[in-house]
Scaffold this motif. Structure first.
Motif, short mmCIF file in Angstrom:
data_model
loop_
_atom_site.label_atom_id
_atom_site.label_comp_id
_atom_site.label_asym_id
_atom_site.label_seq_id
_atom_site.Cartn_x
_atom_site.Cartn_y
_atom_site.Cartn_z
N ASP A 11 0.98 -1.15 -0.16
CA ASP A 11 0.02 -0.04 0.14
C ASP A 11 0.90 1.13 0.08
OD1 ASP A 11 -1.81 2.09 0.41
OD2 ASP A 11 -2.93 0.95 2.02
N ASP A 12 1.02 1.84 -1.19
CA ASP A 12 1.97 3.10 -1.17
C ASP A 12 1.27 4.43 -0.78
OD1 ASP A 12 0.02 3.47 -3.19
OD2 ASP A 12 1.65 3.59 -4.93
N ARG A 13 -0.13 4.41 -0.21
CA ARG A 13 -0.59 5.59 0.22
C ARG A 13 0.18 5.76 1.73
NH1 ARG A 13 -6.56 3.49 -0.02
NH2 ARG A 13 -5.85 1.52 0.54
N LEU A 51 -7.23 18.53 8.62
CA LEU A 51 -7.25 17.08 8.61
C LEU A 51 -8.28 16.60 7.06
CD1 LEU A 51 -7.69 15.94 12.07
CD2 LEU A 51 -5.55 16.02 10.74
N PRO A 52 -7.90 15.67 6.51
CA PRO A 52 -8.56 15.30 5.31
C PRO A 52 -9.99 14.84 5.57
CG PRO A 52 -7.04 13.41 5.96
CD PRO A 52 -6.99 14.62 6.80
N ASP A 53 -10.91 15.10 4.33
CA ASP A 53 -12.33 15.02 4.59
C ASP A 53 -12.20 13.44 4.55
OD1 ASP A 53 -13.03 17.42 4.99
OD2 ASP A 53 -13.31 17.78 2.67
N ASN A 57 -7.22 8.33 0.51
CA ASN A 57 -6.06 8.59 -0.02
C ASN A 57 -4.69 8.05 0.89
OD1 ASN A 57 -7.07 9.33 -2.52
ND2 ASN A 57 -7.49 11.27 -1.53
N HIS A 58 -5.11 7.56 1.99
CA HIS A 58 -4.28 7.28 3.16
C HIS A 58 -4.33 5.88 3.58
CE1 HIS A 58 -4.33 11.79 3.50
NE2 HIS A 58 -3.09 11.60 4.15
N ALA A 59 -3.22 5.19 3.93
CA ALA A 59 -3.23 3.88 4.43
C ALA A 59 -4.07 3.83 5.73
CB ALA A 59 -1.97 3.34 4.66
N GLY A 60 -3.99 4.86 6.37
CA GLY A 60 -4.72 4.93 7.77
C GLY A 60 -4.20 6.20 8.32
N ALA A 61 -4.34 6.06 9.81
CA ALA A 61 -4.13 7.26 10.78
C ALA A 61 -3.56 6.87 12.21
CB ALA A 61 -5.44 8.34 10.64
N ILE A 62 -2.94 7.72 12.40
CA ILE A 62 -2.34 7.75 13.89
C ILE A 62 -2.59 8.94 14.74
CG2 ILE A 62 -0.83 7.13 15.65
CD1 ILE A 62 0.84 5.42 13.58
N ASN A 91 -13.99 2.70 7.87
CA ASN A 91 -13.57 1.47 8.23
C ASN A 91 -11.96 1.27 7.67
OD1 ASN A 91 -13.53 -1.10 9.65
ND2 ASN A 91 -14.01 -2.26 7.77
N ARG A 92 -11.26 2.55 8.19
CA ARG A 92 -9.98 2.71 7.38
C ARG A 92 -9.08 2.50 9.14
NH1 ARG A 92 -8.48 1.59 3.17
NH2 ARG A 92 -6.56 3.22 3.19
N PRO A 93 -7.99 1.88 8.77
CA PRO A 93 -6.86 1.58 10.20
C PRO A 93 -6.88 2.94 10.62
CG PRO A 93 -5.96 0.63 8.08
CD PRO A 93 -7.36 1.42 7.52
N PHE A 94 -7.03 2.94 11.85
CA PHE A 94 -6.75 4.13 12.91
C PHE A 94 -6.43 3.89 14.49
CE2 PHE A 94 -8.05 6.36 16.52
CZ PHE A 94 -7.55 7.83 16.38
#
Length: 243
Positions: A11-13, A51-53, A57-62, A91-94
């Motif tokens: 995942d290159d995001r 912060l993005p809407d 376009n991201h692999a997830g967030a911390i 349902n994205r990684p957080f």
């Protein structure tokens, strides 16, 4: 246990990194993500960075920790808490670390508050994984803390690790949202800065003195470092259904 042979670089995001002070860094969590093939998109809402809407376009967030409270009235604190609905709804990684975990709990309708007897966790304290936690990853027996508030277990969240002073130490909500009360991301330099700048807090109830922070790192940091790497593998694993 996570598949350590899987390449996260599929995942290159970038991973969205949310920090709370101008000089803050993602520490070795950021270093580990770079080593695993991820790019980092670092943003500081406290400085007015948006912060993005969407996290498509991201692999997830911390969301990392900070000196503020999830209960503070500042608009950016509430905005961050509300923003967590983005990874939850998509349902994205957080992953929330300390303050970030408390923000997750607030978003889910839970409470963040101090200990009933005014106790803190500032230093090294034991944790114990629950049966669900043990089935996911190998946990360290001692972890590093720097907080005066904890969180309850929101409806629908599962407890992965518990502690003595603050029971809820690690939680999971749904498939992809995780929160941890302790810090696995500190480099040695970061811990030294925290010990110097946070020395005034060592007199708080149940807090450890600075020498115990540094001695504890020598004794307990290797398992915590290994856990941090495996936790990132777990959080940012590539879903089997992903194209």
């Amino acid at each position: 246990m996570p598949d350590k042979t899987a390449s996260l670089a599929e995942d290159d995001r970038p991973v969205l990194i949310i920090l709370h002070q101008e000089t803050s860094t993602p520490g070795r969590a950021g270093q580990m993500l770079l080593e695993k093939g991820y790019r980092l998109d670092i943003r500081r809402p406290v400085l007015g960075e948006p912060l993005p809407d969407t996290l498509q376009n991201h692999a997830g967030a911390i969301i990392f920790g900070g000196p503020m409270s999830a209960n503070d009235p500042e608009p950016y604190v509430k905005a961050e808490i509300d923003w967590i609905s983005v990874p939850l709804s998509e349902n994205r990684p957080f992953l929330g670390i300390c303050l970030g975990a408390q923000m997750l709990v607030k978003n889910l309708g839970g409470k963040v508050e101090g200990h009933a007897e005014g106790l803190t966790e500032i230093g090294w304290y034991p944790i114990e994984a629950t049966e669900e936690g043990k089935g996911l990853i190998e946990w360290p027996s001692m972890v590093y803390h720097f907080h005066r508030e904890g969180f309850d277990l929101p409806a629908g969240a599962r407890l992965l690790a518990r502690g003595d002073t603050y029971e809820n130490q690690a939680i999971r909500y749904g498939d992809n949202a995780w929160g941890i009360q302790f810090h696995g991301e500190l480099t040695r330099a970061m811990m030294h800065r925290w010990v110097v700048r946070g020395a005034h807090r060592f007199e708080l109830p149940n807090a450890q003195t600075g020498d115990r922070h540094l001695e504890g790192r020598m004794l307990h940091d290797a398992p915590l470092r290994n856990w941090m790497s495996e936790m990132l593998d777990l959080v940012f694993r590539r879903p089997a259904s992903a194209g």
